[in-house]
Design an enzyme around this catalytic site. Structure first.
Site, mmCIF file in Angstrom:
data_model
loop_
_atom_site.group_PDB
_atom_site.id
_atom_site.type_symbol
_atom_site.label_atom_id
_atom_site.label_comp_id
_atom_site.label_asym_id
_atom_site.label_seq_id
_atom_site.Cartn_x
_atom_site.Cartn_y
_atom_site.Cartn_z
ATOM 1 N N ASP A 154 13.160 6.633 -10.916
ATOM 2 C CA ASP A 154 12.700 6.676 -9.341
ATOM 3 C C ASP A 154 12.989 5.458 -8.863
ATOM 4 O OD1 ASP A 154 11.749 7.342 -7.099
ATOM 5 O OD2 ASP A 154 9.859 6.728 -7.202
ATOM 6 N N ALA A 212 -1.006 4.296 -4.917
ATOM 7 C CA ALA A 212 -2.047 3.171 -5.239
ATOM 8 C C ALA A 212 -1.768 2.147 -4.337
ATOM 9 C CB ALA A 212 -1.424 2.477 -6.685
ATOM 10 N N GLN A 213 -2.624 0.941 -4.490
ATOM 11 C CA GLN A 213 -2.552 -0.049 -3.753
ATOM 12 C C GLN A 213 -2.513 -1.437 -4.535
ATOM 13 O OE1 GLN A 213 -4.672 0.299 0.234
ATOM 14 N NE2 GLN A 213 -5.852 -1.433 -0.132
ATOM 15 N N VAL A 214 -1.684 -2.455 -4.074
ATOM 16 C CA VAL A 214 -1.602 -3.363 -5.018
ATOM 17 C C VAL A 214 -2.147 -4.689 -4.375
ATOM 18 C CG1 VAL A 214 0.166 -4.944 -6.253
ATOM 19 C CG2 VAL A 214 0.327 -2.663 -5.996
ATOM 20 N N SER A 241 0.889 -1.206 -0.079
ATOM 21 C CA SER A 241 -0.079 -0.162 0.078
ATOM 22 C C SER A 241 1.129 1.473 -0.119
ATOM 23 C CB SER A 241 -1.029 -0.124 1.012
ATOM 24 O OG SER A 241 -1.821 1.049 1.237
ATOM 25 N N LYS A 255 -2.662 -3.179 -9.575
ATOM 26 C CA LYS A 255 -2.553 -1.896 -8.882
ATOM 27 C C LYS A 255 -3.459 -0.895 -9.093
ATOM 28 C CE LYS A 255 1.370 1.328 -9.225
ATOM 29 N NZ LYS A 255 2.842 1.591 -9.974
#
Length: 551
Positions: A284, A133-135, A129, A149
């Site tokens: 990143d 986003a949350q996977v 989390s 995702k």
């Protein structure tokens, strides 16, 4: 339902709506967000200090933009104490998860009635989390195990407001920081805006995954998840589930038999390939985005990718090559050729070269492991800015990526450095035979040009001497330089001439006064009288002129 309707609208029409209009960015929304930020800072007693845990909690409350800042700071141990870096490292993969019902509602807003036909099962416990986003682990109807995702509802609008505030700050700050900063702050914020648009569009991330896989398909130790493009959109990404070891879990990697130094060197060498050869690199690369599985380094989040043109790739490679050679002359030439604009008239080339020479000597005296790449790049960019040389905006994403990656792999290779490894990659990539052939060709061209010039000059000199001896040539001499010395010399000659005239008048009048010439005035011949008068007037004028001009 309102949130679902909004998701449907953005998902279907987002590409045709101006991004700034989508989020109603204006003074009212800016002030509302500033009040929210101020309230959160007061809640966490910002002015009274905080523990590492409180600092992390404050960044989480401030929102996804500040969580991103915390993720970057977690890799910069020279900026924050280790306790803070360790706590902020939790932001890489761990944020408070949203309820599973909210995630299902978001999927309903995206897929509608198709959701039941696409997914056979979805694990309610998130794999991760993050701020954006949350996977969740899921199984498709065909049996494939995937990671889904899902973008957090409302996060895109919040990030847009934060960057809008940064725009306002950059606009004001740029009025006071024109020459000292390494880049125009407004350009940096605009790049952040472009990055934000890319990172929050999961359809672009799906394209990035496909492009990254294609470029690295021949690399045995680099991989990324396989993507399901037909199931992806702006707010959802469906990709292969990767069960790997997080890069920051050094003890688990060693227990599995991996050589940490080898992992670090391979990551950096491949990153050099991404920048210099592909021009398509992970912008990143923090620890939360990298796993190790089956002997391969797997990038699992490609939301932010940097792109370099062939010109930028060559320019950046020349800069690193010059730094590796510790050649101030080559570094100066590389920076000037890399620049997007430069004020040639305002550049003090002597000072620029001397400053670069001092910079290279300072860092050249350090051990490779002691070089702070972030500080080094900042010093280089500060120098270029002070010398009226503007580097392309793409350099910020390259610098940010290098600094982040160095922080990621520093525990694995404490005695190595990004610049050293990238420079080694450049040297290995060079074709020695082609380099030697090019050098010989350049030498041959230079010799041909200089030989031709020497022969031409000898021929012209011979012809000129023949004409001079025959009286067929005249030589005109012109003194070039400042007008002031010539003007002063002319005044001096004029006064000497007048002095000679005065002396001649006085001597001539004296000789006439001894004669019996008529008529006479005041006992002397009239002609001698006017001679004396002229000499007196000119003498008074010369004295007054000298006194007036002090020369």
């Amino acid at each position: 339902m309102a949130e679902n309707t909004l998701l449907k609208y953005f998902f279907s029409a987002g590409a045709s709506v101006d991004p700034e209009d989508r989020f109603h960015l204006n003074r009212k929304t800016r002030m509302r967000r500033l009040r929210e930020i101020s309230g959160i800072l007061r809640k966490h007693h910002f002015l009274h200090g905080f523990t590492p845990e409180e600092f992390r909690a404050m960044l989480e409350d401030l929102g996804p933009s500040f969580v991103k800042i915390g993720q970057t700071l977690s890799t910069r141990s020279e900026i924050l104490p280790k306790a803070y870096c360790d706590e902020l490292a939790k932001l890489q993969t761990a944020c408070d998860p949203l309820p599973f019902e909210d995630m299902l509602a978001a999927l309903d807003g995206i897929y509608g009635e198709r959701q039941g036909d696409i997914f056979d099962a979805i694990d309610p416990t998130p794999l991760g989390s993050a701020s954006l986003a949350q996977v969740h682990k899921a199984r498709l109807a065909n049996g494939d195990v995937v990671a889904v995702k899902i973008q957090r509802p409302g996060v895109k609008a919040t990030m847009a407001q934060d960057i809008d505030i940064m725009r306002m700050v950059a606009r004001q700050a740029s009025r006071f920081m024109k020459d000292e900063q390494m880049l125009d702050l407004r350009d940096v914020v605009e790049e952040l805006w472009a990055t934000f648009l890319e990172e929050t569009d999961f359809a672009r991330e799906a394209e990035n995954l496909q492009e990254f896989a294609r470029l690295n398909e021949q690399v045995a130790f680099i991989a990324c998840p396989r993507v399901y493009p037909e199931l992806c959109g702006e707010y959802v990404l469906v990709m292969e589930y990767v069960d790997g070891i997080p890069i920051q879990a050094a003890d688990r990697l060693e227990a599995a038999g991996y050589d940490l130094a080898e992992i670090g060197e391979k990551i950096l060498d491949n990153y050099a390939t991404q920048i210099l050869d592909h021009g398509f690199f992970h912008a990143d690369p923090h620890p939360g985005n990298i796993l190790v599985r089956g002997g391969k380094i797997v990038y699992i989040d490609l939301g932010i990718m940097g792109r370099l043109t062939p010109r930028d790739r060559a320019g950046f490679g020349n800069i690193i090559d010059a730094v590796g050679k510790e050649s101030a002359t080559e570094l100066k030439d590389a920076l000037l050729s890399f620049a997007v604009s430069k004020d040639n008239a305002a550049i003090d080339h002597t000072r620029f070269l001397a400053d670069l020479d001092l910079l290279l000597k300072d860092y050249g005296s350090c051990d490779v492991s002691e070089i702070d790449i972030g500080q080094f790049l900042n010093d280089v960019f500060l120098l270029t800015r002070s010398c009226r040389v503007t580097l392309p905006a793409s350099i910020t994403s390259v610098s940010r990526g290098i600094v982040t990656l160095e922080g990621t792999v520093a525990p694995f290779i404490p005695n190595e450095n990004v610049v050293g490894i990238i420079n080694a990659h450049i040297q290995r990539s060079k074709d020695k035979g082609a380099e030697l052939a090019a050098a010989l060709q350049d030498l041959a061209l230079a010799l041909r040009s200089s030989s031709k010039g020497a022969l031409d000059s000898a021929q012209y000199a011979g012809e000129a001497l023949k004409m001079l001896t025959r009286g067929q040539m005249k030589v005109n001499m012109e003194m070039l330089g400042s007008e002031a010395p010539l003007s002063k010399l002319a005044k001096i000659i004029n006064r000497l001439t007048i002095g000679i005239i005065i002396a001649g008048l006085f001597i001539g009048s004296s000789m006439l006064s001894l004669s019996s010439m008529e008529p006479r005035l005041l006992g002397v011949p009239l002609l001698a009288f006017f001679g004396y008068l002229g000499a007196a007037v000119l003498s008074v004028w010369v004295v007054l002129d000298i006194a007036r001009r002090k020369l």
